[in-house]
Design a protein around this motif. Structure first.
Motif, mmCIF file in Angstrom:
data_model
loop_
_atom_site.group_PDB
_atom_site.id
_atom_site.type_symbol
_atom_site.label_atom_id
_atom_site.label_comp_id
_atom_site.label_asym_id
_atom_site.label_seq_id
_atom_site.Cartn_x
_atom_site.Cartn_y
_atom_site.Cartn_z
ATOM 1 N N HIS A 65 -0.977 8.355 -6.056
ATOM 2 C CA HIS A 65 0.068 7.721 -5.397
ATOM 3 C C HIS A 65 1.237 7.954 -5.596
ATOM 4 O O HIS A 65 1.501 8.376 -6.359
ATOM 5 N N HIS A 67 5.526 7.610 -5.354
ATOM 6 C CA HIS A 67 6.628 6.714 -5.594
ATOM 7 C C HIS A 67 7.904 7.306 -5.172
ATOM 8 O O HIS A 67 8.000 8.467 -5.306
ATOM 9 N N HIS A 109 1.667 10.637 -8.266
ATOM 10 C CA HIS A 109 0.927 10.735 -9.743
ATOM 11 C C HIS A 109 -0.315 9.722 -9.555
ATOM 12 O O HIS A 109 -0.476 9.042 -8.746
ATOM 13 N N GLU A 111 -2.448 7.289 -12.538
ATOM 14 C CA GLU A 111 -2.564 6.612 -13.822
ATOM 15 C C GLU A 111 -3.782 6.115 -14.279
ATOM 16 O O GLU A 111 -4.258 5.329 -13.512
ATOM 17 N N GLN A 124 3.615 -3.005 -16.644
ATOM 18 C CA GLN A 124 4.421 -1.893 -15.756
ATOM 19 C C GLN A 124 5.314 -2.564 -14.991
ATOM 20 O O GLN A 124 5.162 -3.397 -14.292
#
Ligand code: CO
Length: 285
Positions: A65, A67, A109, A111, A124
């Motif tokens: 996804h 950012h 990225h 996670e 987070q």
């Protein structure tokens, strides 16, 4: 017109529980900030608390996804998280470690849990960037627990200093110049008191996640998980209840800029958000 004296202790102006939510490919978590109950606390945009020893709650993780326009801060209380981005940066955040990622102009990225069983617990946080830094080059500040100082105070109080400096001179490894953010993990035995001055005008709040605290301006003992928003004053002061307490103390300089928020992109105008979606679709992030 009379000058009103600044109250010494920052009082509680709101205490807000989180909301159960699911994000990524189906990770169960509690959203503490960035909800209809508590939308943003400038410059802080969102805060998720994840914590489960049930693998089905976390195994799906957060596949690729993007950012753009802000920072994400991942702090692992327990467990291990692997991250990898489309610019070749990759690693694992271990228990007690932190990743402070300045997304800036953008990256894509993933996670993903680096474990298939056991407890995974952490936070987070999303911190907004000022207009002048929204398109800066992406940057990582990553530190394992061993490189994050723990300040010991009287009464058995400990302060794990991730970002910013304490008034007693302990410096966190993360440099957060964009908002002068402080990110402390504070643990108090029963009855202990924590006090810390903060810069005037900075947004400040506690994220209470274990035990309970009493703070000026609130009746009785507040118990977690809860965001305790603090008003103006010279210092934060919190006393632990009979079960002790553990909380994050977060503070930062407000940006005072318009927020245009579209999913994974946080910009100043709607047009900039549309541009981010176009850049993402065209492979320019
Ligand atoms: Co992410």
């Amino acid at each position: 017109m009379s000058a009103s004296p600044t109250p010494s202790i920052r009082p509680v102006i709101a205490a807000v529980e989180g909301m159960a939510t699911s994000d990524g490919a189906g990770v169960s978590m509690t959203r503490m900030l960035g909800t209809p109950r508590l939308r943003t606390l400038d410059p802080f945009l969102m805060l998720d608390l994840f914590g489960s020893d049930e693998p089905t709650d976390y195994l799906a993780g957060f596949p690729d996804h993007p950012h753009r326009g802000f920072e994400t801060v991942t702090y692992m209380l327990a467990g291990r998280m692997r991250h990898a981005d489309n610019h070749g940066h990759e690693g694992v955040i271990e228990t007690g470690g932190v990743q402070w990622m300045t997304a800036g102009r953008g990256l894509i990225h993933s996670e993903m849990p680096e474990q298939t069983e056991g407890l995974m617990r952490g936070f987070q946080l999303w911190i907004n960037l000022p207009a002048r830094l929204k398109m800066t080059e992406p940057r990582y500040q990553e530190f394992p627990a061993a490189r994050i100082p723990v300040e010991s105070r009287e009464g058995g109080v400990t302060v794990t200093v991730i970002a910013g400096d304490t008034a007693r001179g302990t410096a966190g490894p993360v440099r957060a110049e964009a908002t002068d953010a402080r990110y402390f993990d504070v643990a108090l035995p029963a009855g202990a008191v924590f006090a810390e001055p903060l810069p005037a005008g900075h947004t400040a709040f506690l994220v209470l996640f274990e035990g309970g605290v009493s703070v000026a301006g609130a009746e009785g003992t507040l118990s977690g998980p809860q965001v305790v928003v603090l008003g103006e004053g010279e210092r934060v002061e919190a006393a632990a209840g009979p079960e002790g307490a553990r909380f994050l103390l977060l503070s930062g300089r407000p940006l005072g800029e318009p927020i245009a928020w579209g999913g994974p992109f946080v910009m100043n105008t709607r047009e900039e958000v549309m541009q981010a979606f176009r850049d993402y679709e065209a492979g320019r992030i």
